[in-house]
Design a protein around this motif. Structure first.
Motif, mmCIF file in Angstrom:
data_model
loop_
_atom_site.group_PDB
_atom_site.id
_atom_site.type_symbol
_atom_site.label_atom_id
_atom_site.label_comp_id
_atom_site.label_asym_id
_atom_site.label_seq_id
_atom_site.Cartn_x
_atom_site.Cartn_y
_atom_site.Cartn_z
ATOM 1 N N HIS A 221 0.988 -8.704 5.094
ATOM 2 C CA HIS A 221 0.117 -8.094 4.096
ATOM 3 C C HIS A 221 -0.218 -9.046 2.954
ATOM 4 C CE1 HIS A 221 -1.926 -4.828 2.092
ATOM 5 N NE2 HIS A 221 -1.313 -5.154 0.971
ATOM 6 N N ARG A 222 0.669 -9.975 2.654
ATOM 7 C CA ARG A 222 0.414 -10.908 1.551
ATOM 8 C C ARG A 222 -0.880 -11.675 1.771
ATOM 9 N NH1 ARG A 222 4.692 -13.277 1.982
ATOM 10 N NH2 ARG A 222 5.937 -11.866 0.682
ATOM 11 N N VAL A 223 -1.214 -11.966 3.019
ATOM 12 C CA VAL A 223 -2.465 -12.660 3.336
ATOM 13 C C VAL A 223 -3.655 -11.896 2.761
ATOM 14 C CG1 VAL A 223 -3.927 -13.500 5.217
ATOM 15 C CG2 VAL A 223 -1.437 -13.593 5.444
ATOM 16 N N HIS A 224 -3.580 -10.589 2.808
ATOM 17 C CA HIS A 224 -4.671 -9.718 2.348
ATOM 18 C C HIS A 224 -4.921 -9.852 0.849
ATOM 19 C CE1 HIS A 224 -7.221 -6.137 2.279
ATOM 20 N NE2 HIS A 224 -6.492 -5.661 1.280
ATOM 21 N N HIS A 225 -3.946 -10.317 0.095
ATOM 22 C CA HIS A 225 -4.093 -10.453 -1.354
ATOM 23 C C HIS A 225 -4.496 -11.865 -1.779
ATOM 24 C CE1 HIS A 225 -2.732 -6.537 -3.019
ATOM 25 N NE2 HIS A 225 -2.255 -6.403 -1.789
ATOM 26 N N GLY B 273 -3.061 -21.866 3.168
ATOM 27 C CA GLY B 273 -2.314 -22.750 2.282
ATOM 28 C C GLY B 273 -0.819 -22.518 2.270
ATOM 29 N N GLY B 274 -0.330 -21.590 3.088
ATOM 30 C CA GLY B 274 1.097 -21.271 3.087
ATOM 31 C C GLY B 274 1.416 -20.195 2.066
ATOM 32 N N HIS B 275 2.465 -19.429 2.303
ATOM 33 C CA HIS B 275 2.799 -18.294 1.443
ATOM 34 C C HIS B 275 3.251 -18.715 0.053
ATOM 35 C CE1 HIS B 275 2.349 -14.905 4.194
ATOM 36 N NE2 HIS B 275 2.813 -15.696 5.143
ATOM 37 N N GLU B 276 3.959 -19.829 -0.048
ATOM 38 C CA GLU B 276 4.505 -20.227 -1.341
ATOM 39 C C GLU B 276 3.427 -20.737 -2.296
ATOM 40 O OE1 GLU B 276 5.749 -21.027 1.551
ATOM 41 O OE2 GLU B 276 7.728 -20.060 1.555
ATOM 42 N N THR B 277 2.352 -21.322 -1.761
ATOM 43 C CA THR B 277 1.341 -21.947 -2.618
ATOM 44 C C THR B 277 0.015 -21.193 -2.647
ATOM 45 O OG1 THR B 277 0.644 -23.378 -0.777
ATOM 46 C CG2 THR B 277 2.336 -24.231 -2.270
ATOM 47 N N MET B 278 -0.161 -20.158 -1.849
ATOM 48 C CA MET B 278 -1.428 -19.422 -1.835
ATOM 49 C C MET B 278 -1.679 -18.786 -3.208
ATOM 50 S SD MET B 278 -0.471 -15.895 0.242
ATOM 51 C CE MET B 278 -2.003 -15.059 -0.151
ATOM 52 N N THR B 279 -2.957 -18.613 -3.543
ATOM 53 C CA THR B 279 -3.334 -17.985 -4.804
ATOM 54 C C THR B 279 -3.610 -16.513 -4.567
ATOM 55 O OG1 THR B 279 -4.335 -20.047 -5.551
ATOM 56 C CG2 THR B 279 -4.922 -18.057 -6.760
ATOM 57 N N ILE B 280 -2.952 -15.667 -5.349
ATOM 58 C CA ILE B 280 -3.066 -14.211 -5.213
ATOM 59 C C ILE B 280 -3.919 -13.664 -6.348
ATOM 60 C CG2 ILE B 280 -1.723 -12.066 -5.433
ATOM 61 C CD1 ILE B 280 0.504 -13.463 -3.902
ATOM 62 N N GLY B 281 -4.719 -12.643 -6.052
ATOM 63 C CA GLY B 281 -5.491 -11.981 -7.095
ATOM 64 C C GLY B 281 -6.979 -12.066 -6.850
#
Length: 266
Positions: free
Chosen positions: A202-206, A237-245
């Motif tokens: 789900h994090r991908v969706h954000h 970009g990977g979960h740790e470095t992806m930008t959320i929002g």
């Protein structure tokens, strides 16, 4: 008795799961927070304070008023699509849960496609961090519309009452789980997402990237995104470095309750 106690059952399960996830996030975090945790939580608890009466009011209408007094909605209704199938009660209930999950998936997809609904839903996406509290961050107008959708689908299906209660429990618990800032072992994530939506899925969706933002709409079953080809396994970009929002609001605006409540009208 089950119907009248259902809101309290959901509340009790919700609190227990929330405390468990808070502990798990503290021990096994997936990402470092970028915004002050206290400010975000104040805003999210503000949404809870407003949304709970909205949710409980509609639930009272559904389980006590409309279902009970007006339509004679019993534990096993004799109207709607499912009773016409001739399936045993347990099968009707399981099918009702699956179809309600599909309806919520379709609603989520629509909130990204229809401009007015996106105005409401972007309140949820404006959060620049992601943890279990993000699951509480929904505008009350979106909450009310979502409850009405579920009511309409439940009527059309003639879903057994126990299935509606189970679905409400899933709808209360699983969004907190799949929004959690939780680092599951990769083998466990891979196994779980064969059936349900995981935090990494789900994090991908954000993500702020549009191609990722318009993917992984599920909240419970992961199969719908695979069927409708909106599944994306991981962020580029990977979960740790992806930008959320949201790229339009890269500052601390989302941590303010008043700003967040007014966002649909900007």
């Amino acid at each position: 008795m089950i119907a009248s106690s259902q809101p309290w059952l959901i509340s009790g399960v919700l609190i227990g799961v929330a405390l468990g996830l808070l502990l798990a996030e503290a021990v096994w975090p997936r990402r470092r927070h970028r915004l002050p945790l206290a400010a975000r939580w104040r805003t999210h608890l503000g949404f809870v304070a407003i949304n709970m009466p909205v949710e409980r009011g509609v639930q009272a209408l559904v389980f006590i008023g409309v279902f009970g007094a007006v339509t004679g909605y019993t534990a096993t209704p004799d109207f709607g699509l499912l009773p016409q199938t001739g399936l045993p009660g347990w099968a009707q209930g399981v099918l009702a849960i699956v179809l309600l999950d599909l309806a919520v998936w379709a609603q989520h997809w629509a909130t990204h496609r229809l401009p007015w609904f996106w105005r409401l839903h972007r309140v949820h996406h404006a959060d620049r961090d992601l943890d279990m509290s993000t699951a509480l961050r929904f505008h009350p107008l979106e909450i009310g519309l979502s409850m009405l959708l579920k009511l309409g689908v439940a009527f059309a299906l003639g879903a057994p009452l126990w299935a509606l209660i189970v679905f409400e429990l899933l709808l209360a618990v699983l969004p907190m789980f799949n929004h959690a800032n939780l680092a599951l072992p990769l083998w466990l994530d891979s196994l779980l997402r064969l059936a349900i939506v995981t935090p990494d899925m789900h994090r991908v969706h954000h993500s702020t990237a549009r191609i990722e933002h318009d993917s992984n709409f599920g909240f419970c079953l992961s199969v719908w995104d695979r069927i409708f080809r909106t599944y994306r396994a991981r962020p580029s970009g990977g979960h740790e470095t992806m930008t959320i929002g949201l790229t339009d609001y890269p500052g601390h605006e989302s941590t303010r309750f008043g700003w967040s409540m007014g966002l649909p009208f900007r």
